[in-house]
Design a protein around this motif. Sequence first.
Motif, PDB file in Angstrom:
ATOM      1  N   ALA A 196      55.244 -22.286  17.830  1.00 26.77           N
ATOM      2  CA  ALA A 196      53.653 -22.660  17.604  1.00 26.77           C
ATOM      3  C   ALA A 196      52.922 -22.185  18.865  1.00 26.77           C
ATOM      4  O   ALA A 196      53.208 -22.586  20.035  1.00 26.77           O
ATOM      5  CB  ALA A 196      53.628 -23.851  17.458  1.00 26.77           C
ATOM      6  N   GLN A 197      51.795 -21.880  18.490  1.00 25.62           N
ATOM      7  CA  GLN A 197      50.783 -21.458  19.660  1.00 25.62           C
ATOM      8  C   GLN A 197      50.352 -22.703  20.049  1.00 25.62           C
ATOM      9  O   GLN A 197      49.505 -22.511  21.286  1.00 25.62           O
ATOM     10  CB  GLN A 197      49.692 -20.552  19.303  1.00 25.62           C
ATOM     11  CG  GLN A 197      50.170 -19.141  18.871  1.00 25.62           C
ATOM     12  CD  GLN A 197      48.976 -18.494  18.221  1.00 25.62           C
ATOM     13  OE1 GLN A 197      47.736 -18.653  18.565  1.00 25.62           O
ATOM     14  NE2 GLN A 197      49.295 -17.508  17.363  1.00 25.62           N
ATOM     15  N   ASN A 198      50.126 -23.722  19.584  1.00 26.40           N
ATOM     16  CA  ASN A 198      49.542 -25.101  19.854  1.00 26.40           C
ATOM     17  C   ASN A 198      50.025 -26.162  19.056  1.00 26.40           C
ATOM     18  O   ASN A 198      50.848 -25.929  18.253  1.00 26.40           O
ATOM     19  CB  ASN A 198      48.053 -24.883  19.659  1.00 26.40           C
ATOM     20  CG  ASN A 198      47.226 -25.977  20.161  1.00 26.40           C
ATOM     21  OD1 ASN A 198      47.604 -26.752  21.037  1.00 26.40           O
ATOM     22  ND2 ASN A 198      46.291 -26.523  19.324  1.00 26.40           N
ATOM     23  N   GLY A 199      49.722 -27.460  19.523  1.00 27.48           N
ATOM     24  CA  GLY A 199      49.941 -28.330  18.550  1.00 27.48           C
ATOM     25  C   GLY A 199      49.365 -29.468  19.017  1.00 27.48           C
ATOM     26  O   GLY A 199      48.710 -29.699  20.196  1.00 27.48           O
ATOM     27  N   TYR A 200      49.055 -30.621  18.060  1.00 28.55           N
ATOM     28  CA  TYR A 200      48.484 -31.712  18.632  1.00 28.55           C
ATOM     29  C   TYR A 200      49.414 -32.844  18.885  1.00 28.55           C
ATOM     30  O   TYR A 200      50.404 -32.911  18.111  1.00 28.55           O
ATOM     31  CB  TYR A 200      47.413 -32.322  17.525  1.00 28.55           C
ATOM     32  CG  TYR A 200      46.385 -33.146  17.931  1.00 28.55           C
ATOM     33  CD1 TYR A 200      45.406 -32.889  18.955  1.00 28.55           C
ATOM     34  CD2 TYR A 200      46.461 -34.655  17.685  1.00 28.55           C
ATOM     35  CE1 TYR A 200      44.480 -33.834  19.355  1.00 28.55           C
ATOM     36  CE2 TYR A 200      45.622 -35.498  18.306  1.00 28.55           C
ATOM     37  CZ  TYR A 200      44.463 -35.065  19.054  1.00 28.55           C
ATOM     38  OH  TYR A 200      43.534 -35.955  19.760  1.00 28.55           O
ATOM     39  N   PRO A 201      49.121 -33.495  20.155  1.00 27.26           N
ATOM     40  CA  PRO A 201      50.146 -34.464  20.268  1.00 27.26           C
ATOM     41  C   PRO A 201      50.415 -35.929  19.746  1.00 27.26           C
ATOM     42  O   PRO A 201      50.181 -36.809  19.962  1.00 27.26           O
ATOM     43  CB  PRO A 201      50.113 -34.835  22.120  1.00 27.26           C
ATOM     44  CG  PRO A 201      48.568 -34.662  22.137  1.00 27.26           C
ATOM     45  CD  PRO A 201      48.196 -33.756  20.985  1.00 27.26           C
ATOM     46  N   VAL A 202      50.826 -35.498  18.378  1.00 30.74           N
ATOM     47  CA  VAL A 202      51.024 -36.647  17.408  1.00 30.74           C
ATOM     48  C   VAL A 202      52.114 -36.182  16.343  1.00 30.74           C
ATOM     49  O   VAL A 202      52.487 -35.095  16.277  1.00 30.74           O
ATOM     50  CB  VAL A 202      49.857 -37.092  16.712  1.00 30.74           C
ATOM     51  CG1 VAL A 202      48.949 -37.774  17.307  1.00 30.74           C
ATOM     52  CG2 VAL A 202      49.198 -35.889  15.899  1.00 30.74           C
ATOM     53  N   ARG A 203      52.929 -37.258  15.771  1.00 33.80           N
ATOM     54  CA  ARG A 203      53.713 -36.718  14.911  1.00 33.80           C
ATOM     55  C   ARG A 203      52.825 -36.565  13.357  1.00 33.80           C
ATOM     56  O   ARG A 203      53.038 -35.519  12.674  1.00 33.80           O
ATOM     57  CB  ARG A 203      54.460 -38.122  14.689  1.00 33.80           C
ATOM     58  CG  ARG A 203      55.745 -37.621  13.582  1.00 33.80           C
ATOM     59  CD  ARG A 203      57.066 -38.292  13.657  1.00 33.80           C
ATOM     60  NE  ARG A 203      57.663 -37.616  12.529  1.00 33.80           N
ATOM     61  CZ  ARG A 203      58.551 -36.533  12.695  1.00 33.80           C
ATOM     62  NH1 ARG A 203      58.401 -36.178  14.151  1.00 33.80           N
ATOM     63  NH2 ARG A 203      58.798 -35.875  12.128  1.00 33.80           N
ATOM     64  N   ASN A 204      52.017 -37.373  13.104  1.00 38.41           N
ATOM     65  CA  ASN A 204      50.887 -37.134  12.041  1.00 38.41           C
ATOM     66  C   ASN A 204      50.049 -38.133  12.294  1.00 38.41           C
ATOM     67  O   ASN A 204      49.941 -38.943  13.295  1.00 38.41           O
ATOM     68  CB  ASN A 204      51.877 -37.346  10.742  1.00 38.41           C
ATOM     69  CG  ASN A 204      52.483 -38.484  10.527  1.00 38.41           C
ATOM     70  OD1 ASN A 204      51.904 -39.556  11.025  1.00 38.41           O
ATOM     71  ND2 ASN A 204      53.627 -38.635   9.882  1.00 38.41           N
ATOM     72  N   GLY A 205      48.964 -37.957  11.432  1.00 39.54           N
ATOM     73  CA  GLY A 205      47.930 -39.055  11.460  1.00 39.54           C
ATOM     74  C   GLY A 205      46.573 -38.497  11.133  1.00 39.54           C
ATOM     75  O   GLY A 205      46.227 -37.304  10.506  1.00 39.54           O
ATOM     76  N   ALA A 206      45.308 -39.041  11.576  1.00 37.83           N
ATOM     77  CA  ALA A 206      43.931 -38.742  11.062  1.00 37.83           C
ATOM     78  C   ALA A 206      43.452 -37.911  12.278  1.00 37.83           C
ATOM     79  O   ALA A 206      42.657 -38.316  13.168  1.00 37.83           O
ATOM     80  CB  ALA A 206      43.314 -40.172  11.100  1.00 37.83           C
ATOM     81  N   PHE A 207      43.682 -36.649  12.560  1.00 39.62           N
ATOM     82  CA  PHE A 207      43.205 -35.903  13.291  1.00 39.62           C
ATOM     83  C   PHE A 207      42.713 -34.516  12.627  1.00 39.62           C
ATOM     84  O   PHE A 207      43.655 -33.499  12.606  1.00 39.62           O
ATOM     85  CB  PHE A 207      44.017 -35.440  14.411  1.00 39.62           C
ATOM     86  CG  PHE A 207      44.603 -36.649  15.279  1.00 39.62           C
ATOM     87  CD1 PHE A 207      43.934 -37.285  16.086  1.00 39.62           C
ATOM     88  CD2 PHE A 207      45.751 -37.280  14.719  1.00 39.62           C
ATOM     89  CE1 PHE A 207      44.446 -38.707  16.627  1.00 39.62           C
ATOM     90  CE2 PHE A 207      46.216 -38.658  15.202  1.00 39.62           C
ATOM     91  CZ  PHE A 207      45.601 -39.170  16.069  1.00 39.62           C
ATOM     92  N   THR A 208      41.488 -34.372  12.156  1.00 38.72           N
ATOM     93  CA  THR A 208      41.225 -33.365  11.026  1.00 38.72           C
ATOM     94  C   THR A 208      41.354 -32.003  11.853  1.00 38.72           C
ATOM     95  O   THR A 208      40.961 -31.810  13.019  1.00 38.72           O
ATOM     96  CB  THR A 208      39.706 -33.566  10.600  1.00 38.72           C
ATOM     97  OG1 THR A 208      39.656 -34.804  10.016  1.00 38.72           O
ATOM     98  CG2 THR A 208      39.017 -32.718   9.818  1.00 38.72           C
ATOM     99  N   GLY A 209      41.992 -30.996  11.048  1.00 41.35           N
ATOM    100  CA  GLY A 209      42.102 -29.695  11.660  1.00 41.35           C
ATOM    101  C   GLY A 209      43.350 -29.545  12.679  1.00 41.35           C
ATOM    102  O   GLY A 209      43.484 -28.301  13.183  1.00 41.35           O
ATOM    103  N   GLU A 210      44.006 -30.339  12.769  1.00 37.36           N
ATOM    104  CA  GLU A 210      45.009 -30.352  13.862  1.00 37.36           C
ATOM    105  C   GLU A 210      46.482 -30.317  13.141  1.00 37.36           C
ATOM    106  O   GLU A 210      46.495 -30.798  11.996  1.00 37.36           O
ATOM    107  CB  GLU A 210      44.977 -31.523  14.954  1.00 37.36           C
ATOM    108  CG  GLU A 210      43.859 -31.469  15.731  1.00 37.36           C
ATOM    109  CD  GLU A 210      43.918 -30.256  16.667  1.00 37.36           C
ATOM    110  OE1 GLU A 210      44.633 -29.804  17.001  1.00 37.36           O
ATOM    111  OE2 GLU A 210      42.478 -29.959  17.049  1.00 37.36           O
ATOM    112  N   ILE A 211      47.511 -30.085  13.929  1.00 32.25           N
ATOM    113  CA  ILE A 211      48.742 -29.836  13.502  1.00 32.25           C
ATOM    114  C   ILE A 211      49.606 -30.673  14.371  1.00 32.25           C
ATOM    115  O   ILE A 211      49.788 -30.564  15.563  1.00 32.25           O
ATOM    116  CB  ILE A 211      49.233 -28.473  13.275  1.00 32.25           C
ATOM    117  CG1 ILE A 211      48.535 -27.823  11.807  1.00 32.25           C
ATOM    118  CG2 ILE A 211      50.849 -28.424  13.145  1.00 32.25           C
ATOM    119  CD1 ILE A 211      48.976 -26.738  11.577  1.00 32.25           C
TER     120      ILE A 211
END
Length: 229
Positions: free
Chosen positions: A56-71
């Motif tokens: 992956a070129q990037n990722g958001y530091p969460v497992r899942n959740g409310a972070f619109t537009g993030e993975i």
Amino acid sequence: MIFAANFKTNHTRASTKKYIETLNQKLTDSECKEEVYVFPPFTALDTFDTTIKMGAQNGYPVRNGAFTGEIGVEQLEEFGIKTILIGHSERREILGESQERVAKKFSFFQENGFEIIYCIGEPLEVREQGDEAVTSHLLAQFEGIDTAYEKLIIAYEPIWAIGTGRSATVEEIRSTHKVLKQSVDKPLLYGGSVNVKNIQEILSIENVDGVLVGSASLDAENFYQLMKK
Ligand code: PGA
């Protein structure tokens, strides 16, 4: 040697599929022993039948959740993705990721057992100030980063060499990689305008363990040629 292809915001789901099939065939036919990575855009992630490591070129530091537009990790794991790029200069400069944010992301993906290609690099004005300025700029990008992490690969990418057609000189790469290796003993890639013309020279430099390639990786045949040089 490590050969990593960073597609950035290029290729579609369909063209990535074709790319992986083409490259995989070439690697299989030639019994290629190189370590090959491809970082496609998120929309092209899939489970591919290949020895190529997909990341992956990037990722958001969460497992899942409310972070619109993030993975988060849950979305990456669906496709078996366990490799991630962190700290690329385009994310630091264009997307405004601070060292603190980059370090937080690093820790999170480390805790989740991801292999991390961690990118560092200096802007032109720092390079023009000389070696000492470059070293301190680069070492500051290790702030908050666990450089002892066993699944860590470093990519040194001078910002002024990325996508400009102007690669760093052999001497600039040699001296910078030497200093970096003394601080962090991990596989160390060079990135920044790597192409078929300069690949041989770059790979022959001491302390260069591979390359992170943007533009010259976008065509499967061209990327494969880098491994054949
Ligand atoms: P480039 O990009 O090969 O197009 O210079 C390298 C990178 O950003 O990883």
